[in-house]
Design an enzyme around this catalytic site. Sequence first.
Site, short mmCIF file in Angstrom:
data_model
loop_
_atom_site.label_atom_id
_atom_site.label_comp_id
_atom_site.label_asym_id
_atom_site.label_seq_id
_atom_site.Cartn_x
_atom_site.Cartn_y
_atom_site.Cartn_z
N MET A 93 11.93 -28.33 -15.08
CA MET A 93 11.52 -27.09 -14.42
C MET A 93 9.99 -27.02 -14.41
O MET A 93 9.41 -25.94 -14.23
CB MET A 93 12.11 -25.87 -15.14
CG MET A 93 13.65 -25.89 -15.09
SD MET A 93 14.41 -24.28 -15.23
CE MET A 93 13.78 -23.72 -16.79
N LEU B 295 5.02 -29.29 -17.52
CA LEU B 295 5.38 -30.51 -18.26
C LEU B 295 4.53 -30.68 -19.52
O LEU B 295 3.36 -30.33 -19.56
CB LEU B 295 5.22 -31.72 -17.33
CG LEU B 295 6.04 -31.65 -16.04
CD1 LEU B 295 5.79 -32.90 -15.19
CD2 LEU B 295 7.53 -31.50 -16.33
N HIS B 296 5.16 -31.26 -20.53
CA HIS B 296 4.48 -31.55 -21.80
C HIS B 296 4.94 -32.91 -22.30
O HIS B 296 5.69 -33.61 -21.60
CB HIS B 296 4.78 -30.44 -22.82
CG HIS B 296 6.25 -30.11 -22.94
ND1 HIS B 296 7.18 -31.02 -23.42
CD2 HIS B 296 6.95 -29.00 -22.63
CE1 HIS B 296 8.37 -30.46 -23.41
NE2 HIS B 296 8.28 -29.24 -22.93
N HIS C 271 8.56 -34.03 -21.92
CA HIS C 271 8.96 -34.54 -20.61
C HIS C 271 8.46 -35.97 -20.43
O HIS C 271 9.15 -36.81 -19.84
CB HIS C 271 8.38 -33.66 -19.49
CG HIS C 271 8.89 -32.25 -19.49
ND1 HIS C 271 8.12 -31.17 -19.83
CD2 HIS C 271 10.12 -31.76 -19.17
CE1 HIS C 271 8.83 -30.06 -19.71
NE2 HIS C 271 10.04 -30.38 -19.33
N GLY D 92 16.53 -34.11 -22.71
CA GLY D 92 15.98 -34.06 -24.06
C GLY D 92 17.00 -33.50 -25.04
O GLY D 92 17.72 -32.54 -24.74
N GLN D 93 17.03 -34.09 -26.23
CA GLN D 93 17.96 -33.65 -27.29
C GLN D 93 17.68 -32.22 -27.74
O GLN D 93 18.55 -31.57 -28.32
CB GLN D 93 17.87 -34.63 -28.48
CG GLN D 93 18.76 -34.30 -29.64
CD GLN D 93 20.23 -34.33 -29.28
OE1 GLN D 93 20.78 -35.37 -28.96
NE2 GLN D 93 20.89 -33.17 -29.34
N GLN E 90 22.99 -27.99 -23.75
CA GLN E 90 22.85 -28.46 -22.36
C GLN E 90 23.29 -29.93 -22.26
O GLN E 90 24.04 -30.30 -21.36
CB GLN E 90 21.38 -28.31 -21.92
CG GLN E 90 21.02 -29.03 -20.64
CD GLN E 90 19.65 -28.61 -20.12
OE1 GLN E 90 19.49 -27.51 -19.59
NE2 GLN E 90 18.65 -29.47 -20.25
N SER F 64 8.20 -27.22 -26.07
CA SER F 64 8.94 -26.46 -25.06
C SER F 64 7.91 -25.83 -24.13
O SER F 64 6.82 -25.44 -24.57
CB SER F 64 9.74 -25.35 -25.75
OG SER F 64 10.09 -24.35 -24.81
N ARG G 130 8.07 -23.05 -23.04
CA ARG G 130 7.93 -21.64 -23.43
C ARG G 130 7.00 -21.46 -24.65
O ARG G 130 6.64 -20.33 -24.96
CB ARG G 130 9.31 -21.02 -23.73
CG ARG G 130 10.14 -20.82 -22.46
CD ARG G 130 11.39 -19.99 -22.71
NE ARG G 130 12.02 -19.58 -21.47
CZ ARG G 130 13.06 -20.21 -20.89
NH1 ARG G 130 13.59 -21.27 -21.45
NH2 ARG G 130 13.56 -19.77 -19.76
#
Length: 295
Positions: free
Chosen positions: A41, A44-45, A48, A159-160, A165, A197, A199
């Site tokens: 989404m 990115l970090h 990702h 991602g774990q 998800q 994250s 967020r």
Amino acid sequence: MTDPTRPEVIGTIADLRARLRETRQDGTGRAGPTVALVPTMGALHAGHLALVTRARELADVVVVSIFVNPLQFGAGEDLATYPRTLDADVELLARNGVDLVFAPTAAQMYPHGATETRVTAGHIGSLYDGASRPGHFDGMLTVVSKLLHIVGPDAALFGQKDAQQVFLVQRMVEELNVPVRIEVVPTVRENGGLALSSRNGYLRQDQREGARALSQGLEAAASAARTGGGGAPAALDAARAVIEAQPLVKLDYLVVVHPQTFLPVGDDYRGPARMLVAALVGTTRLIDNAPLDLS
Ligand code: PAF
């Protein structure tokens, strides 16, 4: 003229499909290059980028999708304020060897508005994060299913950190016979243990430090599981003690699930398990998880 050092940014499904068709034809009659999809989404970090790095190991062509999927946000959630940083994201992907970025609009993905046909995540989709975010996992699976159909990748990477998800995507692919390999990449963490994250950017510095309690709680649980012989109850107590000692963190759920069923394990269960945690730090909802060996 396209610049070979930058990923091509494509905004429509038709253009993406035409471009992938071209990419897959090497003109020799041999199987064409393999394709890996990293659905994101944006914002990115390094987490990702770990997916991108693994994607490059797995396939010849790496496609990253950037789409803030309205279908997986509930009323009162952060759809409007979710960070949108497309230019910076493309820049980062350019430096990390990504071939194609698929960045559609909501109208491109949902031309008739909210789609009538949806993938449902079932009972497990209504638990844990699904209980706090009703409809979230149906929306997530629906967009992942659309992206898998649009791109047709050989592999897709997740991602774990988003353990529920991952479980639901793996089950959808298995139950709906989607011909794709799902590759799960370990969680990337900051120095203090906080899982990366998009967020995390909402957090003040003191909240960011407080949020470390989540990974510290998981570590305490893993150590209690290894040494105590007390099963899930002891692991839960150990994690809860650490997390509840941090005043900036408000626990949403803490649960130990079976890795195969994703249902909570019983008190007497011994064997591999996974602890899941979600908490509010201020108004920011964070999740994390870790494997447990309940002996
Ligand atoms: O994990 C995410 O960023 C999203 O849930 C995903 C998989 C890109 C679907 O929108």
